[in-house]
Structures are given as C-alpha cells and as structure tokens.
Design a protein around this motif. Structure first.
Motif, short mmCIF file in Angstrom:
data_model
loop_
_atom_site.label_atom_id
_atom_site.label_comp_id
_atom_site.label_asym_id
_atom_site.label_seq_id
_atom_site.Cartn_x
_atom_site.Cartn_y
_atom_site.Cartn_z
N MET A 25 35.35 -30.11 61.08
CA MET A 25 35.72 -28.72 60.81
C MET A 25 35.41 -27.83 62.01
O MET A 25 36.09 -26.85 62.25
CB MET A 25 34.99 -28.21 59.56
N CYS A 26 34.35 -28.18 62.75
CA CYS A 26 33.95 -27.36 63.89
C CYS A 26 34.75 -27.71 65.15
O CYS A 26 34.84 -26.89 66.06
CB CYS A 26 32.46 -27.57 64.18
N ARG A 27 35.30 -28.92 65.24
CA ARG A 27 35.89 -29.39 66.49
C ARG A 27 37.40 -29.29 66.56
O ARG A 27 37.98 -29.55 67.60
CB ARG A 27 35.48 -30.84 66.75
N VAL A 28 38.07 -28.94 65.45
CA VAL A 28 39.53 -28.87 65.51
C VAL A 28 39.95 -27.73 66.44
O VAL A 28 39.22 -26.74 66.59
CB VAL A 28 40.10 -28.72 64.08
N GLY A 29 41.10 -27.87 67.11
CA GLY A 29 41.55 -26.88 68.07
C GLY A 29 42.05 -25.60 67.41
O GLY A 29 42.11 -25.50 66.18
N PRO A 30 42.42 -24.59 68.19
CA PRO A 30 42.92 -23.32 67.66
C PRO A 30 44.16 -23.54 66.78
O PRO A 30 45.01 -24.36 67.12
CB PRO A 30 43.28 -22.51 68.90
N ASN A 31 44.25 -22.81 65.66
CA ASN A 31 45.31 -22.98 64.66
C ASN A 31 45.31 -24.39 64.08
O ASN A 31 46.32 -24.85 63.54
CB ASN A 31 46.71 -22.70 65.23
N ASN A 77 41.87 -21.54 61.62
CA ASN A 77 41.87 -22.95 61.23
C ASN A 77 41.95 -23.10 59.72
O ASN A 77 41.56 -22.21 58.97
CB ASN A 77 40.60 -23.64 61.75
N VAL A 78 42.47 -24.25 59.31
CA VAL A 78 42.59 -24.56 57.88
C VAL A 78 41.89 -25.89 57.61
O VAL A 78 42.07 -26.86 58.35
CB VAL A 78 44.08 -24.71 57.47
N VAL A 79 41.10 -25.91 56.55
CA VAL A 79 40.50 -27.16 56.07
C VAL A 79 41.01 -27.36 54.64
O VAL A 79 40.94 -26.44 53.83
CB VAL A 79 38.96 -27.08 56.05
N PHE A 80 41.55 -28.53 54.35
CA PHE A 80 42.01 -28.77 52.97
C PHE A 80 41.68 -30.20 52.55
O PHE A 80 41.52 -31.08 53.39
CB PHE A 80 43.50 -28.47 52.81
N GLY A 81 41.60 -30.41 51.26
CA GLY A 81 41.38 -31.73 50.71
C GLY A 81 42.67 -32.33 50.21
O GLY A 81 43.60 -31.60 49.83
#
Ligand SMILES: [Zn+2]
Length: 348
Positions: free
Chosen positions: A251-257, A288-292
């Motif tokens: 979650m912390c390392r994903v790039g912009p958008n 950023n978006v985090v989804f399950g």
C-alpha cells in the motif's frame, strides 16, 4: 462411486469413500466425468476443521472446487460428449441480492451464496458430477492436462478486470505491475500481466525451487528481498501473500495514481506497529486505490479460459508440481516446500 469427503468442523475426518451416491439429477442435466481436481489452501483449512459447510441434510462435504472434467452426456445440447468443462464454484444466493440478481455472484452482498466443495454444495472431488449449463465453462481440448487451473485463473481475471475498471476513473496507461507472492495465484496474476504487455515484477521469499524460473519464463523480473528495498514504483500491485507486512508495504510502495489489489487472505490476530497516518497521507496525495478481490463470475471464468488457451502449455504444466492418483488422495493435501499446485488425478 469414489469421492473425497470431510465432515466440516471435524479435524481428521478426511476420507475417500467408495460408496458415495451418484450425482442427483437436480444438480443439473450435464453429466461430467472427473479428470482432475486442484488442491489449494482452502481445502486444507476445511480438512483442519476451520472452515466449510456441508449441504443441508448431510454432515459430509465432498471437497474440491478447482475442477476439470469431460462431458459424458448433455441432453440440453449446450455441450457435446467429450467436451472439457469446469464447474463454476459459487452459486448465487436464493433471495437474490442485487448483485446475484444480475449474475455478479462474486460480489454477493448477503453472504447466502453457496460454493461447491466449500459451502453447502458438494465439491468436484468425486468421480462424476452434474452441472447446470450456466455453471459449465468450456475449455479448449489442448488444456486437458492443466484445465483445473481455470478456477484460480478466474479469480485473477476478476482482479485484473477490477483494476481496469478502477483505472478508468482517469487517464490510465499502466506500464509496470508487481505481483507479491509466487504461488499459483501470484504466478497466474503474473501470466495475465504479461499477456497485457506490462513490465512484470514478481516478489517472493523463495530463492530456490521452481518459482524464479517460472517468473523468468514469463519475461518477469524475480525479486526475493524485502519489498521496501525494491527500486520500483509499480502502477499496479497484486498482493497475493496475505502477509501483513507485505500488505502494508504494498500500500505504501505503489506509484502515483496506483492501484493495489489485495487478493491474499491473512489469518489475522497479529498486530503490527505501523504509521497509519503516513499511509493515509500517501494514499490521498497520490490518488492511490487499495481494494480487495475474491471469487469470480461467469465473465471472468470465460476470460480465464481464453487466457489459458493463449498461454504456453509447457509453462502452465510446470505449475503442477505433483499429480496424485485418487487412491493416494491424502498425500495431495500435504504440500511440500517445492510444491506450487498439487492435483488429484481421477484418470490415473
Ligand atoms: Zn447475493
């Protein structure tokens, strides 16, 4: 006929019965001869008594949700005798909820769905089973050795489908994908990423065994160090480990958008000292978006059948590290450290 069964909630109740009843006509008009069944962590949790529900009016649950079989008869003419098919695992809830009502049973809102081999429907680890046409997915005959990978592939096709849909909120030109975890689900996620033309990175703890070569064969870069040491800003991360530290790092390392799909199930019960404010700041300031994501509907199963038919058959076959004859069924549920996918073989 023979069937692999458990009594849900009772550890040590795994059995191979030889007098299990033939599939009831109410299960559907398509009669199928089992060829193979893939084994996954859910089966092992059910065997350990942590999970699973027997159908009404019995205390026995037939295991097996990663199916491959050959049609014996189909009076509806939807399938021809000899066709390869897999059975869709989840059936919509009876109410149905708004999602099940439109065929999106993977998004069921009320939890009253049923699932073959998991929740209130007999599984596919029996010599013959029956299907309704709408739950039967056809496979290319070339997939006869590997078609039981359709179920895990369908789960990953859904994950990518939802990544695409979320990406459509703005201009979306992803280039780099990171897959965390190189088990069967992670490697299938990497296959789909490579079929999309993305630069693919795969991260796993393993430094030996088949995983590095399987990733390399897709053209992916394989990493075995901690995620926070990777010099990478992926547009998409598909998290397949469920390991809490990896989930947070993703979650912390994903790039912009960026988009993070959480597809691994954690066992829970463990707490970590973590800067939630810093995570919030990153998610907000970088959109950023985090989804399950879990399960799959018919559209995803059909997409998976297409994706597997386009993949290198030798690569798919090398995901299957062990084929266990039905008579030795119990050993299929004790995966070794080098195993990726273990398969129960009904034809052996
Ligand atoms: Zn529903």
């Amino acid at each position: 006929m023979r069937a692999v069964t458990v009594i849900p909630g009772v550890p040590g109740s795994l059995r191979l019965l030889d007098d299990y009843p033939e599939p009831a006509p109410e299960e559907g008009p398509i009669l199928v001869e089992a060829l193979s069944v893939g084994v996954c962590g859910t089966d092992i949790e059910i065997i350990e008594g942590q999970y699973g529900e027997a159908p009404p009016d019995t205390d026995q649950l037939v295991l097996g949700h990663e199916s491959l079989g050959r049609v014996l008869e189909d009076p509806t003419g939807t399938r021809q005798p000899g066709d390869l098919v897999a059975g869709i695992v989840r059936h919509p809830d009876p109410m149905p909820c708004p999602n099940c009502a439109v065929g999106e049973w993977d998004m069921c809102r009320n939890g009253l769905f049923t699932e073959h081999g998991i929740k209130a429907l007999p599984g596919f680890a029996r010599e013959r089973w029956r299907l309704q046409p709408r739950f039967a997915v056809g496979l290319d005959p070339s997939l006869i050795e590997v078609g039981m990978l359709l179920e895990p592939a369908s789960v990953m096709v859904k994950a990518w489908d939802h990544v695409d849909r979320i990406g459509q909120r703005a201009e979306w030109q992803p280039r780099t994908a990171l897959i965390t975890g190189a088990g069967p689900i992670g490697l299938l996620a990497a296959l789909l990423a490579s079929q999309r033309g993305l630069a693919v990175h795969v991260l796993d703890l393993a430094t030996e065994g088949p995983k590095p070569a399987l990733a390399a064969a897709l053209g992916a870069t394989y990493h075995s160090g901690p995620l926070d040491r990777l010099d990478l800003e992926p547009d998409v991360i598909i998290e397949c480990t469920g390991a809490p530290v990896v989930v947070l790092e993703a979650m912390c390392r994903v790039g912009p958008n960026g988009i993070v799909c959480l597809a691994g199930v954690s066992s829970g019960g463990r707490t970590i000292d973590f800067d939630a404010g810093a995570l919030n700041r990153t998610l907000v300031l970088e959109n950023n978006v985090v989804f399950g994501s879990v399960n799959a509907n018919r559209r995803h199963w059909e997409g998976a059948a297409e994706a597997l038919s386009k993949a290198d058959p030798a690569w798919l076959a090398s995901l299957i590290t062990r084929r266990v004859p039905l008579a030795e069924y119990a050993t299929a549920y004790s995966p070794g450290p080098q195993d990726i996918k273990v398969v129960l073989d009904f034809a052996a």
